[in-house]
Design an enzyme around this catalytic site. Structure first.
Site, PDB file in Angstrom:
ATOM      1  N   HIS A 170      32.606  36.699  35.544  1.00 27.34           N
ATOM      2  CA  HIS A 170      33.765  36.110  36.225  1.00 27.34           C
ATOM      3  C   HIS A 170      35.030  36.265  35.390  1.00 27.34           C
ATOM      4  CE1 HIS A 170      31.833  32.528  34.144  1.00 27.34           C
ATOM      5  NE2 HIS A 170      33.030  32.514  33.623  1.00 27.34           N
ATOM      6  N   CYS A 204      35.269  50.994  46.824  1.00 26.97           N
ATOM      7  CA  CYS A 204      35.739  49.612  46.799  1.00 26.97           C
ATOM      8  C   CYS A 204      35.149  48.841  45.624  1.00 26.97           C
ATOM      9  CB  CYS A 204      35.414  48.894  48.108  1.00 26.97           C
ATOM     10  SG  CYS A 204      33.661  48.794  48.495  1.00 26.97           S
TER      11      CYS A 204
END
Length: 558
Positions: free
Chosen positions: A185, A483
């Site tokens: 994260h 992506c």
């Protein structure tokens, strides 16, 4: 004398600034005595955990996207009934209160670490809950980001979700951590904020507050006490980057006019509203699982239709590529029986969830079809984790039945890349998810930080698979996009274009730099860069080879 430290660069950019360290987490007092009443002590612990959960949930509501998802999940950890039971048992055995909380959480963390992958990374989140609850019980300041009153380079063992979710890029110049990986994260949110970041830099533990450092988020280099000319160079480079990226605008294209669509990745409705105001050509990846995660029942047809309509309206007149539900593995659903899986990353996830629960996909496609019809938007829909041509064909048929005219597949499984000609014969487009494709190509868990070198998107073997898909797309005249995280690396973007990719979707903060670097190179130069990268022996030498081919202005920029 200057000293050099090496880590893993996960968010590009070069900056210079003083170190400010995260405060050490609180620990149970060595002389703590047990409380007189275990029931009262349990109530104290429950109150502390509830306070932590409420704080995290408030922060989740004040942000969006990946940060909100992680904070919400962490808040749920603080209210886990099994954790309450474990603490209760220790208190009833006569253990001290703070030590009981610490021991119970550490036991859960040991279990999570043993599971590996995504679950092991959640151990760090649970320890953040522990640290915050200890601060409440001990009456100490809450651990978190320092505020020295000037811009700084944030250095610490690792960042918690609560820390990363509240970073102010005007204050935090760069991030350096001892732990972490390319898909942690910390890495994902740093890219979203446009803050340079270096993770897995264990030697950063001896950097003291106030130490001047130069951080290169591309190469992973951290230089302490740098020579004055190196500081000047870093500051000039950062300033040049800001000025140059501010000058670019409009559609993406190479120097000789080859169109390369520059799109954004979004995960929530709030993300959509913010990104729609930017100079981008649309959405290349709308992660729809945000509508499902954290719920005890599936969102209704009407709920989904309303959410999709809001996103499509925000991007009216622009392309929106919607990825259908990508659940399972690291994103389990509370209302779906996933069963016991030895290796969830290789189990029933992505499109495969619809094998067991076809109603989830049918409802999602129906809701999206209705929203598309009512907004007259340019909607493209794609399925995650497609492995075979027949899976692609079945998905396209389902999408057509729901009124969606443009349907495609994610290329994340090596089998799909190796049989790209057959897969592309069944779809209208494909989008390559480089994170998972790297994971499966190298048999390296994307959440395992020590395997970061294998997960480097510059790895030539990964580029070979992308080249196979790009070539198949050119032969079939089927659009090929990327992506995954690779799309936001400016130099790697040139390589991808040289491999046949014609759309790149990334965190919004990366588009300006990618646009500028692409515009500085012709298609032939991009092809030469791609050839040089594929001819390298590993990811590090591939990047060095391509950097050598870039223009001087571009090298100064990145």
């Amino acid at each position: 004398m200057s000293t050099h430290r090496a880590g893993l660069g996960v968010s590009p950019g070069v900056v210079a600034g003083p170190v400010a360290r995260l405060a050490a987490p609180p620990r149970p007092p060595a002389d703590e005595k047990p409380g007189d009443d275990p029931v009262a002590e349990l109530a104290r612990v429950d109150a502390a955990l509830d306070q932590v959960a409420r704080t995290l949930q408030e922060r989740a509501q004040a942000t969006s996207g990946d940060a909100a998802d992680v904070l919400t999940a962490t808040a749920l950890m603080a209210r886990d009934p099994s954790l309450h039971s474990s603490i209760q048992g220790l208190l009833e055995q006569g253990r001290p209160t703070v030590a009981s909380l610490d021991s119970a959480i550490e036991s859960v963390c040991d279990v999570l670490a043993g599971l590996g992958g995504y679950m092991a990374e959640r151990a760090g989140d649970l320890r953040d809950v522990r640290n915050r609850a200890l601060a409440v019980l001990l009456g100490l300041p809450m651990p978190g980001i320092p505020h020295p009153g000037h811009p700084f380079v944030l250095v610490g063992h690792d960042l918690s979700p609560a820390d990363t979710a509240t970073l102010d890029p005007a204050e935090v110049l760069a991030i350096v951590t001892e732990e972490g990986g390319p898909t942690s994260h910390t890495a994902i949110l740093a890219k979203g904020l446009g803050v340079p970041a270096v993770v897995r830099c264990p030697s950063s533990r001896d950097l003291e507050d106030g130490t001047l450092v130069v951080v290169d988020g591309s190469t992973g280099s951290v230089i302490a006490d740098p020579a004055p000319d190196l500081v000047t160079q870093a500051l000039e480079q950062a300033d040049a980057r800001r000025r140059l990226t501010a000058t670019g605008a409009g559609p993406g294209r190479t120097a000789d006019g080859t169109a390369v669509a520059l799109l954004v990745n979004i995960a929530t409705i709030d993300d959509a509203h913010r990104a729609a105001a930017l100079d981008c050509e649309g959405v290349g990846l709308f992660r729809t699982e945000g509508m499902y995660l954290g719920r005890h029942s599936a969102p209704t047809l009407e709920e989904q239709e309303a959410g999709y309509r809001e996103v499509l309206t925000a991007f009216a007149g622009r392309k929106v590529v919607v990825r259908t539900l990508d659940a399972g593995a690291d994103k389990p659903l509370a209302f779906v029986e996933h069963g016991d899986e030895e290796n969830p990353a290789l189990g029933v996830r992505g499109l495969r969830v619809s094998w067991r629960h076809p109603e989830l996909l049918q409802t999602q496609l129906q809701a999206l079809g209705r929203a598309a019809a009512s907004t007259a938007s340019d909607v493209w829909v794609m399925a995650p984790m497609v492995a075979t041509p027949s899976e692609a064909a079945d998905f396209v048929a389902s999408a057509r039945a729901a009124g969606l005219s443009v349907a495609g597949a994610m290329i994340e499984v090596p089998a799909a890349a190796l049989r790209a000609d057959r897969v592309l014969a069944e779809v209208d487009f494909v989008s390559i998810g480089t994170n998972d494709l790297a994971q499966y190509t190298f048999a390296a868990d994307r959440m395992q930080g020590e395997l970061a070198a294998l997960l480097d998107p510059w790895q030539p073997a990964l580029l070979d698979l992308i080249a196979a898909v790009g070539a198949a797309g050119e032969r079939a005249h089927v659009p090929v996009g990327v992506c995954g995280e690779a799309a936001g690396d400016p130099l790697l973007a040139c390589v991808l274009v040289g491999l046949g990719v014609r759309s790149l979707s990334m965190a919004p903060g990366l588009i300006a730099t990618v646009r500028l670097v692409l515009a500085a190179h012709s298609l032939e130069e991009c092809r030469a860069m791609a050839a040089a990268a594929r001819d390298a022996v590993d990811g590090v030498t591939a990047r060095e080879a391509v950097r050598a081919l870039a223009g001087e202005a571009v090298r100064a920029l990145i």
